[in-house]
Every structure is written in structure tokens, then in C-alpha cells.
Design a protein around this motif. Structure first.
Motif, PDB file in Angstrom:
ATOM      1  N   MET A  40       0.833  -1.212   0.000  1.00 34.87           N
ATOM      2  CA  MET A  40       0.000   0.000   0.000  1.00 34.87           C
ATOM      3  C   MET A  40       0.864   1.257   0.000  1.00 34.87           C
ATOM      4  SD  MET A  40      -3.239  -0.821   2.459  1.00 34.87           S
ATOM      5  CE  MET A  40      -2.354  -1.649   3.762  1.00 34.87           C
ATOM      6  N   GLU A  41       1.936   1.239   0.801  1.00 37.52           N
ATOM      7  CA  GLU A  41       2.861   2.375   0.860  1.00 37.52           C
ATOM      8  C   GLU A  41       3.486   2.633  -0.508  1.00 37.52           C
ATOM      9  OE1 GLU A  41       6.235   3.632   4.102  1.00 37.52           O
ATOM     10  OE2 GLU A  41       6.176   1.533   3.487  1.00 37.52           O
ATOM     11  N   VAL A  44       0.779   3.999  -3.063  1.00 37.85           N
ATOM     12  CA  VAL A  44       0.495   5.418  -2.803  1.00 37.85           C
ATOM     13  C   VAL A  44       1.620   6.298  -3.339  1.00 37.85           C
ATOM     14  CG1 VAL A  44       0.262   7.140  -0.977  1.00 37.85           C
ATOM     15  CG2 VAL A  44      -1.027   5.018  -0.845  1.00 37.85           C
ATOM     16  N   ASN A  48       0.637   8.832  -6.268  1.00 32.31           N
ATOM     17  CA  ASN A  48       0.473  10.222  -5.841  1.00 32.31           C
ATOM     18  C   ASN A  48       1.776  10.732  -5.237  1.00 32.31           C
ATOM     19  OD1 ASN A  48      -0.420  12.671  -4.918  1.00 32.31           O
ATOM     20  ND2 ASN A  48      -1.939  11.855  -3.484  1.00 32.31           N
ATOM     21  N   PHE A  51       1.752  12.934  -1.911  1.00 34.27           N
ATOM     22  CA  PHE A  51       1.213  12.441  -0.638  1.00 34.27           C
ATOM     23  C   PHE A  51       2.262  12.503   0.467  1.00 34.27           C
ATOM     24  CE2 PHE A  51       0.330   9.089   2.459  1.00 34.27           C
ATOM     25  CZ  PHE A  51      -0.962   9.434   2.839  1.00 34.27           C
ATOM     26  N   TYR A  52       3.483  12.098   0.164  1.00 33.43           N
ATOM     27  CA  TYR A  52       4.551  12.071   1.159  1.00 33.43           C
ATOM     28  C   TYR A  52       5.299  13.391   1.178  1.00 33.43           C
ATOM     29  CZ  TYR A  52       3.761   7.060   1.276  1.00 33.43           C
ATOM     30  OH  TYR A  52       3.194   5.829   1.401  1.00 33.43           O
TER      31      TYR A  52
END
Length: 140
Positions: A40-41, A44, A48, A51-52
């Protein structure tokens, strides 16, 4: 404490403690969770980029998408190894120790991007390594 019988290659039987068998089930379950979390990490980060949080002047500054691919690949290997641990195979135990160490190291380098999540995964990886290194956990 319950025990199970396990055959040695030489034909002798030895007792394996319930703690060791439970530790393998625990390690396999947590590895499946770690793999899912890392996948999932990675998804993401790939999907995107914003996001981080990207910090400035970080020594190990990679593009967020590159970190995403690293986490995705490690996550898939951790997930597959976690499922393989349920068969108590030696290769899965040894691979589990190595891939969890690699996962912990990659999350250490990822701390500036998502600190709480990275620290959580480091802790889970260390817990799995501890469970896999218990006496009798891995067939030898």
C-alpha cells in the motif's frame, strides 16, 4: 505446553515446542501484514507523488516514485515469504529474516518521508526477526 513431533533427516524424532510453532504462525501473520502495508505504501508513492512530505537536503533523497517501487517490490517479497512460513520451510525462515532486515533498513531511510508509519514497520520487522530466531522456529 504442547509439543509436535518433527522428523530429522537422520530418522530421529525431536520435540518442537508449541512456542516455536506459535512463533512461526505469528511471524507469518505479521509478515503478511507488513507485506500488505508495504505494498500500500508503494502504490500510494507511485500513484500520488505529493502524498509524502519531501524533505530538503536529505542524504538519501530519492524520487518518491522510486521509493514507491522499492516498497512495492519489498512488500511483495515479504507477503509471499509470510505465506510460505505457514509451511515451516527452512528457506522461508531464512528468507524471512533477510527480507525483514532489508524492509527495516528501507523504512529507516524512509523515516523523513512518513515517520510514524516507517517506525511502525521497523518495529514489526524487528518483532518478526525475533520470532524467527527463536530456538526450534526454523527447521534445520
Amino acid at each position: 505446553m504442547s509439543t509436535t513431533q518433527e522428523r530429522d533427516p537422520g530418522g530421529a524424532e525431536r520435540d518442537v515446542s508449541g512456542w516455536a510453532v506459535g512463533g512461526i504462525a505469528f511471524a507469518g501473520t505479521v509478515m503478511v501484514m507488513i507485506g500488505a502495508f508495504q505494498i500500500m505504501e508503494g502504490i500510494v508513492a507511485i500513484a500520488n507523488d505529493s502524498f509524502y512530505l519531501v524533505t530538503r537536503n536529505y542524504t538519501f533523497d530519492l524520487d518518491v516514485t522510486a521509493w514507491g517501487w522499492i516498497h512495492l517490490i519489498i512488500g511483495i517479497v515479504v507477503l509471499a515469504t509470510g505465506f510460505s512460513l505457514f509451511a515451516r520451510s527452512t528457506w522461508a525462515g531464512v528468507t524471512g529474516i533477510m527480507i525483514c532486515a532489508l524492509s527495516a533498513i528501507s523504512n529507516f531511510f524512509f523515516i523523513p518521508y512518513y515517520p510514524i508509519w516507517a517506525l511502525l514497520l521497523i518495529g514489526l520487522n524487528i518483532w518478526v526477526i525475533w520470532a524467527l530466531t527463536r530456538p526450534g522456529a526454523i527447521k534445520t
